[in-house]
Motif scaffolding. Structure first.
Motif, PDB file in Angstrom:
ATOM      1  N   VAL A 292       0.851  -1.190   0.000  1.00 24.55           N
ATOM      2  CA  VAL A 292       0.000   0.000   0.000  1.00 24.55           C
ATOM      3  C   VAL A 292       0.884   1.235   0.000  1.00 24.55           C
ATOM      4  N   PRO A 293       0.725   2.138  -0.960  1.00 27.20           N
ATOM      5  CA  PRO A 293       1.542   3.358  -0.958  1.00 27.20           C
ATOM      6  C   PRO A 293       1.126   4.291   0.175  1.00 27.20           C
ATOM      7  N   GLY A 294       2.060   5.115   0.613  1.00 31.22           N
ATOM      8  CA  GLY A 294       1.766   6.066   1.677  1.00 31.22           C
ATOM      9  C   GLY A 294       2.305   7.441   1.346  1.00 31.22           C
ATOM     10  N   ARG A 295       2.407   8.273   2.354  1.00 32.31           N
ATOM     11  CA  ARG A 295       2.941   9.621   2.166  1.00 32.31           C
ATOM     12  C   ARG A 295       4.428   9.531   1.828  1.00 32.31           C
ATOM     13  N   VAL A 296       4.873  10.389   0.905  1.00 31.98           N
ATOM     14  CA  VAL A 296       6.281  10.350   0.491  1.00 31.98           C
ATOM     15  C   VAL A 296       7.212  10.822   1.603  1.00 31.98           C
ATOM     16  N   ASP A 297       6.680  11.582   2.567  1.00 33.11           N
ATOM     17  CA  ASP A 297       7.534  12.076   3.643  1.00 33.11           C
ATOM     18  C   ASP A 297       7.396  11.251   4.932  1.00 33.11           C
ATOM     19  N   SER A 298       6.739  10.090   4.845  1.00 34.94           N
ATOM     20  CA  SER A 298       6.549   9.260   6.023  1.00 34.94           C
ATOM     21  C   SER A 298       7.596   8.145   6.060  1.00 34.94           C
ATOM     22  N   ARG A 299       8.297   8.026   7.176  1.00 34.86           N
ATOM     23  CA  ARG A 299       9.285   6.958   7.325  1.00 34.86           C
ATOM     24  C   ARG A 299       8.620   5.587   7.241  1.00 34.86           C
ATOM     25  N   GLN A 300       7.384   5.505   7.698  1.00 34.86           N
ATOM     26  CA  GLN A 300       6.689   4.220   7.715  1.00 34.86           C
ATOM     27  C   GLN A 300       6.235   3.771   6.330  1.00 34.86           C
ATOM     28  N   SER A 301       6.397   4.622   5.332  1.00 33.34           N
ATOM     29  CA  SER A 301       5.999   4.247   3.973  1.00 33.34           C
ATOM     30  C   SER A 301       7.196   3.867   3.101  1.00 33.34           C
ATOM     31  N   ARG A 302       8.398   4.089   3.597  1.00 32.63           N
ATOM     32  CA  ARG A 302       9.576   3.868   2.753  1.00 32.63           C
ATOM     33  C   ARG A 302       9.717   2.417   2.328  1.00 32.63           C
ATOM     34  N   GLY A 303       9.441   1.511   3.250  1.00 32.01           N
ATOM     35  CA  GLY A 303       9.548   0.098   2.904  1.00 32.01           C
ATOM     36  C   GLY A 303       8.553  -0.306   1.831  1.00 32.01           C
ATOM     37  N   CYS A 304       7.318   0.181   1.949  1.00 34.81           N
ATOM     38  CA  CYS A 304       6.287  -0.133   0.943  1.00 34.81           C
ATOM     39  C   CYS A 304       6.660   0.444  -0.418  1.00 34.81           C
ATOM     40  N   HIS A 305       7.157   1.666  -0.427  1.00 30.65           N
ATOM     41  CA  HIS A 305       7.539   2.290  -1.702  1.00 30.65           C
ATOM     42  C   HIS A 305       8.686   1.524  -2.352  1.00 30.65           C
ATOM     43  N   ARG A 306       9.621   1.035  -1.533  1.00 30.35           N
ATOM     44  CA  ARG A 306      10.725   0.248  -2.081  1.00 30.35           C
ATOM     45  C   ARG A 306      10.207  -1.053  -2.677  1.00 30.35           C
ATOM     46  N   LEU A 307       9.253  -1.685  -1.985  1.00 27.03           N
ATOM     47  CA  LEU A 307       8.667  -2.916  -2.508  1.00 27.03           C
ATOM     48  C   LEU A 307       7.975  -2.679  -3.845  1.00 27.03           C
ATOM     49  N   ILE A 308       7.240  -1.580  -3.949  1.00 22.63           N
ATOM     50  CA  ILE A 308       6.547  -1.264  -5.199  1.00 22.63           C
ATOM     51  C   ILE A 308       7.554  -1.030  -6.320  1.00 22.63           C
ATOM     52  N   ARG A 309       8.645  -0.312  -6.017  1.00 22.24           N
ATOM     53  CA  ARG A 309       9.698  -0.112  -7.024  1.00 22.24           C
ATOM     54  C   ARG A 309      10.301  -1.441  -7.466  1.00 22.24           C
ATOM     55  N   ASP A 310      10.361  -2.407  -6.536  1.00 29.25           N
ATOM     56  CA  ASP A 310      10.975  -3.694  -6.852  1.00 29.25           C
ATOM     57  C   ASP A 310       9.998  -4.696  -7.461  1.00 29.25           C
ATOM     58  N   GLY A 311       8.759  -4.279  -7.691  1.00 32.38           N
ATOM     59  CA  GLY A 311       7.827  -5.147  -8.386  1.00 32.38           C
ATOM     60  C   GLY A 311       6.608  -5.598  -7.605  1.00 32.38           C
ATOM     61  N   ALA A 312       6.453  -5.198  -6.340  1.00 34.05           N
ATOM     62  CA  ALA A 312       5.245  -5.543  -5.595  1.00 34.05           C
ATOM     63  C   ALA A 312       4.030  -4.875  -6.239  1.00 34.05           C
TER      64      ALA A 312
END
Length: 404
Positions: A292-312
């Motif tokens: 699930v994507p989150g706010r770009v300035d939220s530390r708690q969203s960084r892992g999700c954004h990385r997963l999406i970049r990697d193909g999630a």
């Protein structure tokens, strides 16, 4: 009245919901009281193996594959054990010392505590979990695991979740539950508990996999939540019932969460998060990974954004999950008595369900589909087109169709 130690806090057994104390699986729970002598002997043997020093889940699975049962594995002599590939001399000696009497006493303790045991060899063992590399040799269970739980989605994420993450997790838990999925998570603070509560609010099923024993609910403030889950689903653990929470047990727990599920949804995860471990395990097990994507300035969203970049797969709604999931490993009987071969069937209308039920796995001509469904030919043809786009059926030469 007996007391159960839960998370360091004494909780009277009478305070737990009655259904949570007595719920039984419909697929063969084994407690030593409800099974025959042969089943009890196998269960005691499996317990003895799993409790032997140095013998982990993978070794238990190896022995079952080699000898056919835990009873036969324990009866094997030294030469037979030494012939098993990957068994070290130390493991051979440990297996030879496996204590059946201790295992039998442990089984009796579990029976007294109303904790069910599901060994790897039991028909009640979750089929999806049995297919992972290192399935637990024995599952400790409260509540009921039913065949429909094979259509399950895991929802996990940060313990220190934001209000946004908690809201998303609860909504996804509720909506996926309403669609027909069982929600699997780890009873942790934050995203896990929100996902469980969403499923409970929808009146659906949910399974919590603990990183501690079933008599040591952690975190302690989730004792009531655990009781509700045992009524509307199940509590599972591979840890002995009175084992307190240990840090190294939680990553091991994650492989069970993902192993029970068709896919895992990560709602919030920092860059160094246990939820990312779950994503890696899901990939190794051949499960789909959603984020699930989150706010770009939220530390708690960084892992999700990385997963999406990697193909999630990016998730905004239930449809994002349904569109990605492939066919089930085997047909599953749902709570309504229907046979399901693909999760996408959960979203079918009555008309679409009628047409799909009229189509066999073998080639079925259109005239047969019309006759079986009782619908006009044009309506059948348009519905088949919809089912085809959802990858539930395929067209074949000669004007025939077949289920995928």
């Amino acid at each position: 009245m007996s007391d159960v130690v839960q998370g360091g806090k004494g909780v009277a057994r009478d305070e737990l919901p009655q259904k949570a104390q007595s719920a039984q699986s419909t697929r063969g729970i084994e407690t030593g009281k409800t099974v025959g002598d042969e089943g009890r002997e196998e269960l005691v043997a499996m317990l003895a193996l799993s409790r032997a020093e140095g013998v982990g889940p993978r070794t238990c699975l190896l022995l079952i594959e080699q000898f056919g049962s835990a009873v036969k594995a324990l009866a094997a002599n030294g030469a037979e054990l030494e012939a098993v590939e990957d068994l070290t001399p130390r493991l051979v000696r440990s297996i030879a010392k496996a204590d059946r009497a201790d295992a039998a006493a442990h089984l009796e303790f579990c029976r007294e505590q109303k904790i069910d045991l599901v060994p790897l060899s039991s028909p009640g063992y979750p089929p999806a979990l049995k297919r992972i590399y290192d399935p637990p040799a024995v599952l400790y269970q409260r509540g009921a695991v039913v065949p429909a739980d094979e259509i399950a989605i895991a929802i996990v994420g940060a313990r220190h979740a934001t209000l946004y993450g908690l809201g998303v997790a609860e909504r996804l838990g509720r909506s996926l539950s309403m669609a027909g999925f069982t929600i699997v998570s780890g009873l942790a603070r934050g995203i896990d508990q929100a996902a469980h509560r969403g499923a409970l609010a929808a009146g659906g099923r949910t399974i919590a996999v603990l990183g501690s024993g079933l008599l040591e609910i952690y975190p302690p403030e989730h004792v009531d939540l655990a009781g509700q889950i045992a009524v509307q689903g199940a509590l599972l653990s591979e840890a002995v019932p009175n084992q307190p929470p240990r840090g190294n047990q939680f990553p091991k727990r994650n492989r069970i969460v993902t192993g029970l599920s068709l896919g895992v949804v990560i709602v919030e995860a920092a860059e160094r998060s246990g939820a990312l471990i779950s994503a890696g395990l899901a990939t190794e097990q051949g499960r789909d990974v959603f984020a699930v994507p989150g706010r770009v300035d939220s530390r708690q969203s960084r892992g999700c954004h990385r997963l999406i970049r990697d193909g999630a797969i990016l998730v905004e709604s239930v449809d994002d999950v349904l569109e990605q999931l492939g066919p089930l490993a085997a047909p599953v009987a749902t709570a309504t008595g229907q046979t399901m071969r693909h999760p996408a069937e959960l979203k079918l209308t009555d008309q679409e369900r009628t047409v799909l039920d009229a189509i066999a796995v073998d080639p079925t001509v259109i005239d047969q589909v019309v006759a079986r469904s009782g619908l006009p030919v044009q309506r059948v043809l348009s519905t088949i087109s919809i089912l085809e786009t959802r990858r539930l059926v395929r067209r074949l030469p000669g004007g025939a169709v077949a289920r995928r």
